[in-house]
Design an enzyme around this catalytic site. Sequence first.
Site, short mmCIF file in Angstrom:
data_model
loop_
_atom_site.label_atom_id
_atom_site.label_comp_id
_atom_site.label_asym_id
_atom_site.label_seq_id
_atom_site.Cartn_x
_atom_site.Cartn_y
_atom_site.Cartn_z
N GLU A 62 0.84 -1.02 0.04
CA GLU A 62 0.01 0.14 -0.18
C GLU A 62 0.85 1.08 0.05
OE1 GLU A 62 -3.75 -0.80 2.56
OE2 GLU A 62 -2.17 -1.76 3.48
N SER A 109 18.19 6.07 -0.26
CA SER A 109 17.47 4.91 -0.35
C SER A 109 17.62 4.36 -1.85
CB SER A 109 15.97 5.66 -0.56
OG SER A 109 15.35 6.09 0.81
N GLU A 148 22.18 -9.34 -4.89
CA GLU A 148 22.33 -9.61 -3.49
C GLU A 148 20.78 -9.64 -2.90
OE1 GLU A 148 24.74 -7.18 -1.05
OE2 GLU A 148 23.93 -5.27 -1.86
N LYS A 150 17.61 -8.43 -0.67
CA LYS A 150 17.14 -7.20 0.12
C LYS A 150 16.55 -7.71 1.57
CE LYS A 150 14.72 -2.93 -0.65
NZ LYS A 150 13.88 -2.98 0.76
N ARG A 171 19.52 4.71 10.16
CA ARG A 171 19.67 5.60 9.04
C ARG A 171 19.00 7.00 9.24
NH1 ARG A 171 17.08 3.62 3.25
NH2 ARG A 171 15.12 3.81 4.50
N GLU A 208 22.31 -4.13 7.61
CA GLU A 208 20.93 -4.54 8.10
C GLU A 208 21.00 -5.14 9.35
OE1 GLU A 208 17.35 -3.11 6.36
OE2 GLU A 208 19.17 -2.71 5.68
N LYS A 324 23.27 -4.06 -8.13
CA LYS A 324 24.22 -2.72 -8.22
C LYS A 324 25.41 -2.95 -9.03
CE LYS A 324 24.18 -2.79 -2.98
NZ LYS A 324 24.97 -2.83 -1.78
#
Length: 758
Positions: A62, A109, A148, A150, A171, A208, A324
Site C-alpha cells: 500500500e 534509498s 544480493e 534485500k 539511517r 541491516e 548494483k
Amino acid sequence: MPENFGAMRQDGLVSTSESDSPAPAATPAATLRAEYSKLVEDIRHYRFAYYNEAESLVSDAEFDVLFRRLEEIEALHPELISNDSPTQEVGGEVSAAFTPVQHTSQIYSLEDVFSIEELQSWIIKAQANAEKLAGSIVAERPLRWLTELKIDGLAVNLLYRNGQLVRAATRGDGITGEDITHNVLTIQEIPRQLRGENLPEEVEIRGEVFIASKDFLALNEQIVGTGRAPFANPRNAAAGSLRQKDPADTAKRPLSMLVHGIGSRIGLDVASQSESYALLKAWGLPTSPYFKVLTGYQEVLDYINHYGEHRHDLLHEIDGIVIKIDDFASQNALGFTSRVPRWAVAYKYPPEEVHTKLLDILVNVGRTGRVTPFGVMEPVKVAGSTVEMATLHNQDVVKAKGVLIGDTVVLRKAGDVIPEIVGPVLALRDGREREFVMPTECPSCGTALAPAKEGDVDIRCPNAKSCPDQLRERVFHLAGRGAFDIEALGWEAAIALTQPAEPELAPVRNEAQIFNLVAEDLALVKIKREKKVKGVLSGVHELVPYFYSKGTEEKPSEPTSNTVKLFIELEKAKAQPLWRVLVALSIRHVGPTASRALATAFGSMAAIRAASEPELAEVDGVGPTIAAALIEWFAEDWHREIIDAWAADGVRMADERDESVRRTLAGLTIVVTGSLEKFNRDQAKEAIINRGGKSAGSVSKNTDYVVAGENAGTKLDKAEKLGVTVLDEAGFETLLAHGPDHSAEAEENESEGSTTND
C-alpha cells in the site's frame, strides 16, 4: 524523484523511460492539489511510524502505491513539489528518543521496480548511461552486476576509526540518524575492533539488523507468554529491539546483522563492491553468503527467480533483490539523484503481507470434529491470489494474536503457505472492535463442545456419526487426491450429497452409502447457488438442480457430464490400494505416511483390524498415538459398518503383494529433492516405501540418504553440511535394487575408477 516518466503500466502507474519526458500539463485543479497535500501528509505520517515507532500503519504494498502516485503527480506537475515532500527525502524523520548524529556521508534509498519489464528497462538505461558517462571504463571492463538479497530489516550505519567501533546509528532521514551504539554493541556478530593490519583511518559500514525467522517465532512465543501482543513481523521486532532504552533489554533479543556496503572512507582504496565485501569479511564483519557478481540480464533474472522460489528457506526475511553496478568508477560516474543512486535498484517481489479489515470470526467443524475459528476479511490480493478467509486455529491462538473483530489486521501469505492473520494494527483501533467468544455448542448439530481429553487446546464436537458438517467434510476428504482421488466429487458436490437444500433427506447420510449410489438417487437434489447477471455474482441465491440438468419440454432432465464422470470415478476408486482406503476413513492422526506403513506391514484391512495396539505401535511410522487412535476408531460399530459396506460394494480391502520386490531399504530414511527423469515425486516415495524404507520430507541427522535430481534445493545443501550420503538417480536405482551395501560398493568402485594412474 525519478527523472523521466513515460509508458503507462497496466496498474495505472507511470514507469520510467529514458526517452520520454512528462507531457505539458494544465494547471492542477484544486482536487489534485488536495490529493497531493494528503499524500505528502499521509506518507510522512506512515514513514515516521515505520522508522521511529516500529509500527506499520499500512502494508509495504500500500505504501509503494501511495509513493508512486505521489511521484506521478510530481512528474506531471513539478510546480507542486514542496520541500517537505517525501520524494525529496531518503527515509524517516529522526526521533527525539535518541541522540541525533550526522552521518559522514548521506545514506540513500533505492529506486524500486515491481516487474521484470521495469527491471529490464532500468538495466538498459543504466547500461547506456554508464557507457555514456564512463565509456573508457566500460570499454576496458564490461559492466558486472552485484546482485544480493534485500533483507527486510533495519538499516544501520557503523563508524570505525582505526579499526575501533566508535558509533552506530540508524539511517534516519539519510543525513541524520539516531545514536544506538550501546544497543548495537549487544549484537554478537559486530566486532568492536576490526581484524587485520593497515586498517583505514575512518570508514562507514552500512548494513541491516534483523531477527532470523526461527528466532522470531521463538521471540513471539515468549512475548505472548508474558501476556503482551506479539510483533507483527521480524522487521518490526528488530526495530523495536534496537530502540530499547536499556541495552540490557536489547541484549535479550536475538538480533543479527549483515553488512552490505561502505560509505565514506579515509585511507582506504577499493575498486568495486565485490572487492569491498571480501575486505569486510576479512575484517571480521558478517557478510551475506548469498550475493553474486553477474555479467548479464539473464543471469540477474535467474537469480531473482531462484530466490523467489527459495526465499522461505533462507535465514532471514527478504522483500526483494538489490542489483548494483559492481565497479566504483562507474558508480561514481553515474552518481545520485537527491534520493537514490543511479547505479542501483531494488526489485520488489509481490507483497506477502497486506493490511485488511477483519469483518468477523466464525468457526468451522472439521472431519474429525475439531472446531476451528477462522477470520472473514475484506477481500485483498496477497502473493498473487485474492484472500478473504484465514484460519485462526483455536481460541488460544486468537487470544495470543490479540485480534478483535473489526480490527485492521496484517495478513501474510508466503508462497504456497496458507494465509495467516499475523496480528492487529493497534494504532488503527477506534474503540468499536469486539472480542471473539468461542461457542459452547456445535454450530452444525447443537451438541455441547468439549476437548477430546483433559489438557487439549482444541475443542471438538463429539457427535461424529450425526453431525452434518463432519459428514460433509469426511465425504469431501475421501474424494481428495491423497485418498480415493475422485475429481468429480469436489466441495460443492459434497454439500449436494450431504446437505442439499432439497430434498430434506440427503442422498448420503453416512459415508458407507457412497459406493452404493445410483444416478436416480441424485435426480431431485438441489442446492442454493448465487445467481450471476452477465457473468457477475448478484448476491441473490436461487435453487438449482446439481446432479441433473434443468430439463425442458423438448429435452428432459438428465445426468450432467460431471455426474456421469462421478460414477465412472467412483467405480475406478474401488481398485485403489489399501493405503488410500485407510486415508479415506478420516481416522484421527492417520495420514498418508502412516497409512502406507500400515498397508505395507499388514497387507489387508482384516489384518489391521485384528492387530493389537502394541502390534500396531511397533510398525515404523505408526507409534503409540496412531495405534491408540486406530483401536479407538475400530471400536465403533458404525465405523466397522463403513468398511463392511465398502467391501460389499467392491472396494479393495487387501493389497496384492509383489513378492519379487525385495525389502532392500528396511530401516532406512531417504529424502528425495529436485527432479528425477524416471520418477515423479509420488513414484519415488512409493518405490522407497514398497522396499521397506521411510520417505521423509526434510533432512536431519537421522537421514540415511538424500537423492538429488535436477534443481535440488536447500535439502542438498543441508545434506552436505550434515555429511549425509547423496545419490544421483543412477545411485538411487542401485539402492532400490540392491540395498545400501551394494550402493556403497558402487560408489567406491566409481571413485576408484575415476582416479588416474601415473
